[in-house]
Design a protein around this motif. Sequence first.
Motif, PDB file in Angstrom:
ATOM      1  N   GLY A  37      72.520  46.405  30.241  1.00 17.00           N
ATOM      2  CA  GLY A  37      72.195  45.775  31.510  1.00 17.00           C
ATOM      3  C   GLY A  37      71.228  44.612  31.421  1.00 17.00           C
ATOM      4  N   GLU A  38      70.738  44.305  30.213  1.00 13.64           N
ATOM      5  CA  GLU A  38      69.751  43.230  30.038  1.00 13.64           C
ATOM      6  C   GLU A  38      70.389  42.052  29.309  1.00 13.64           C
ATOM      7  N   ASP A  39      70.124  40.853  29.791  1.00 15.44           N
ATOM      8  CA  ASP A  39      70.605  39.648  29.118  1.00 15.44           C
ATOM      9  C   ASP A  39      69.747  39.413  27.872  1.00 15.44           C
ATOM     10  N   ILE A  40      70.349  39.580  26.694  1.00 12.00           N
ATOM     11  CA  ILE A  40      69.598  39.437  25.439  1.00 12.00           C
ATOM     12  C   ILE A  40      69.965  38.145  24.709  1.00 12.00           C
ATOM     13  N   THR A  41      70.647  37.238  25.397  1.00 17.78           N
ATOM     14  CA  THR A  41      71.172  36.028  24.757  1.00 17.78           C
ATOM     15  C   THR A  41      70.081  35.236  24.040  1.00 17.78           C
ATOM     16  N   ALA A  42      68.883  35.181  24.622  1.00 16.16           N
ATOM     17  CA  ALA A  42      67.827  34.327  24.075  1.00 16.16           C
ATOM     18  C   ALA A  42      66.889  35.062  23.117  1.00 16.16           C
TER      19      ALA A  42
ATOM     20  N   ASN B  53      77.452  37.995  14.310  1.00 18.51           N
ATOM     21  CA  ASN B  53      76.223  37.198  14.178  1.00 18.51           C
ATOM     22  C   ASN B  53      75.674  36.772  15.532  1.00 18.51           C
ATOM     23  N   LEU B  54      76.556  36.528  16.482  1.00 19.74           N
ATOM     24  CA  LEU B  54      76.128  36.185  17.837  1.00 19.74           C
ATOM     25  C   LEU B  54      75.515  37.392  18.543  1.00 19.74           C
ATOM     26  N   LEU B  55      76.125  38.558  18.347  1.00 19.60           N
ATOM     27  CA  LEU B  55      75.619  39.775  19.008  1.00 19.60           C
ATOM     28  C   LEU B  55      74.240  40.163  18.492  1.00 19.60           C
ATOM     29  N   THR B  56      74.024  39.973  17.182  1.00 20.53           N
ATOM     30  CA  THR B  56      72.754  40.392  16.574  1.00 20.53           C
ATOM     31  C   THR B  56      71.753  39.251  16.491  1.00 20.53           C
TER      32      THR B  56
ATOM     33  N   ALA C  42      64.952  40.408  15.460  1.00 18.52           N
ATOM     34  CA  ALA C  42      64.048  41.567  15.390  1.00 18.52           C
ATOM     35  C   ALA C  42      63.886  42.219  16.757  1.00 18.52           C
ATOM     36  N   GLU C  43      63.860  41.403  17.812  1.00 18.03           N
ATOM     37  CA  GLU C  43      63.718  41.945  19.169  1.00 18.03           C
ATOM     38  C   GLU C  43      64.942  42.771  19.553  1.00 18.03           C
ATOM     39  N   VAL C  44      66.116  42.273  19.165  1.00 16.36           N
ATOM     40  CA  VAL C  44      67.365  42.985  19.457  1.00 16.36           C
ATOM     41  C   VAL C  44      67.402  44.313  18.694  1.00 16.36           C
ATOM     42  N   ALA C  45      66.981  44.292  17.432  1.00 18.48           N
ATOM     43  CA  ALA C  45      66.970  45.511  16.619  1.00 18.48           C
ATOM     44  C   ALA C  45      66.031  46.554  17.209  1.00 18.48           C
ATOM     45  N   LEU C  46      64.887  46.112  17.714  1.00 21.71           N
ATOM     46  CA  LEU C  46      63.922  47.049  18.311  1.00 21.71           C
ATOM     47  C   LEU C  46      64.496  47.726  19.553  1.00 21.71           C
ATOM     48  N   LYS C  47      65.468  47.079  20.189  1.00 18.78           N
ATOM     49  CA  LYS C  47      66.099  47.673  21.374  1.00 18.78           C
ATOM     50  C   LYS C  47      67.213  48.651  21.002  1.00 18.78           C
ATOM     51  N   GLY C  48      67.471  48.801  19.675  1.00 17.43           N
ATOM     52  CA  GLY C  48      68.440  49.799  19.237  1.00 17.43           C
ATOM     53  C   GLY C  48      69.812  49.280  18.912  1.00 17.43           C
ATOM     54  N   LEU C  49      69.949  47.935  18.826  1.00 15.08           N
ATOM     55  CA  LEU C  49      71.225  47.342  18.428  1.00 15.08           C
ATOM     56  C   LEU C  49      71.084  47.003  16.942  1.00 15.08           C
ATOM     57  N   ILE C  50      71.626  47.884  16.097  1.00 18.71           N
ATOM     58  CA  ILE C  50      71.360  47.837  14.654  1.00 18.71           C
ATOM     59  C   ILE C  50      72.645  47.536  13.896  1.00 18.71           C
ATOM     60  N   ARG C  51      72.549  46.594  12.966  1.00 16.81           N
ATOM     61  CA  ARG C  51      73.709  46.165  12.189  1.00 16.81           C
ATOM     62  C   ARG C  51      73.619  46.636  10.746  1.00 16.81           C
ATOM     63  N   SER C  52      74.718  47.175  10.267  1.00 18.80           N
ATOM     64  CA  SER C  52      74.847  47.526   8.861  1.00 18.80           C
ATOM     65  C   SER C  52      75.665  46.430   8.199  1.00 18.80           C
ATOM     66  N   PHE C  53      75.120  45.809   7.158  1.00 12.94           N
ATOM     67  CA  PHE C  53      75.721  44.590   6.627  1.00 12.94           C
ATOM     68  C   PHE C  53      76.914  44.848   5.734  1.00 12.94           C
ATOM     69  N   GLN C  54      77.727  43.798   5.641  1.00  9.96           N
ATOM     70  CA  GLN C  54      78.952  43.836   4.844  1.00  9.96           C
ATOM     71  C   GLN C  54      78.617  44.095   3.375  1.00  9.96           C
TER      72      GLN C  54
END
Length: 262
Positions: free
Chosen positions: A67-72, A50-53, A76-88
Amino acid sequence: MDQDIILETQGLGKEFRGFAAVSDVNLKVARGSIHALIGPNGAGKTTVFNLLTKFLPPTHGRVIYQGEDITALQPAEVALKGLIRSFQISAVFPNMSALDNVRVALLRVAGGSHRFWTSNRQLDAYTDRAMTLLADVGLTDFAQVLAGELAYGRKRALEIATTLALEPKLMLLDEPTQGMGIEDVDRVTALIRRVAEGRTILMVEHNLKVVATLADKITVLARGQVLSEGNYATVSQDPRVMEAYMGVSADEATELEGAHHG
C-alpha cells in the motif's frame, strides 16, 4: 490497494538511451502466492527485478508495496521493509561455514553490522535460530561445512536460508535453479515450496517445469512488455507465448497445440 495484493506496479518502464528495456508493466502479486516472471532472453525480467528492488530507478511508473509508494526509496530502505532479493549469482561468504553465514545474516537483522572481529559470543546468540533455518532448507548436516565447499544446489539452499534470516515479507528469487542438474533442481523446487508456506514469492525462472510445478500465477514478458498472464495452463496454451519462446507464428503454434493433443 487491495489488501490481498502485496506488490503492484503501475505503468512501470525503464529506458536506456532511448531503448525501452521495460515498457508499461503492470504487475499484481497476491499475498501468500508464488508468482513467476518468465520470458525469453532479453525479455526484461532482470530489469523488472532491479526496478522492484531499487537497484535501478524507473524512467516512468510506480512501485507500490503493502500500500506504500516505494518508487523513490533506496535499496536498503526497501530491504528493511521486508522486500528481499536472492541474487542470481550465489551470494554467500565462501570461507565461512554454512552456520556462520546464517548467523551473520541474523546479526544484520538485529542491527549489528558484520565485522570480521565480531566475537563468537555475539554470534552464539543466533545459533539456535540459524540451525532452525538450516533445517528448513535441508542443511542441518552441513552446518560446519565451508560455504565454498558446498555443492551448487546446496549453496543455493544456503542462500535461501540467509534470505529467510532477513525475515522477508516478499522474497524475490532470481533464477533459483540456474545451472543445476536434475537432482538439484528437484531439491530446490521442493525447498521453495516448503519455504513458501506463509510467505509471498516472486521468482524469475527459465525452467518451465519448475514454473509449472510451483507458480500460482505467471506473468510472461517479451520485449519488455507483458505478453500473457494467468496460471500455467492458460499461458502455456497462449499462441503468443509459444511464438515468443519457439519463434513459431501464432498460427503454427495453434496447429502444434492441436497436433500435440491429437
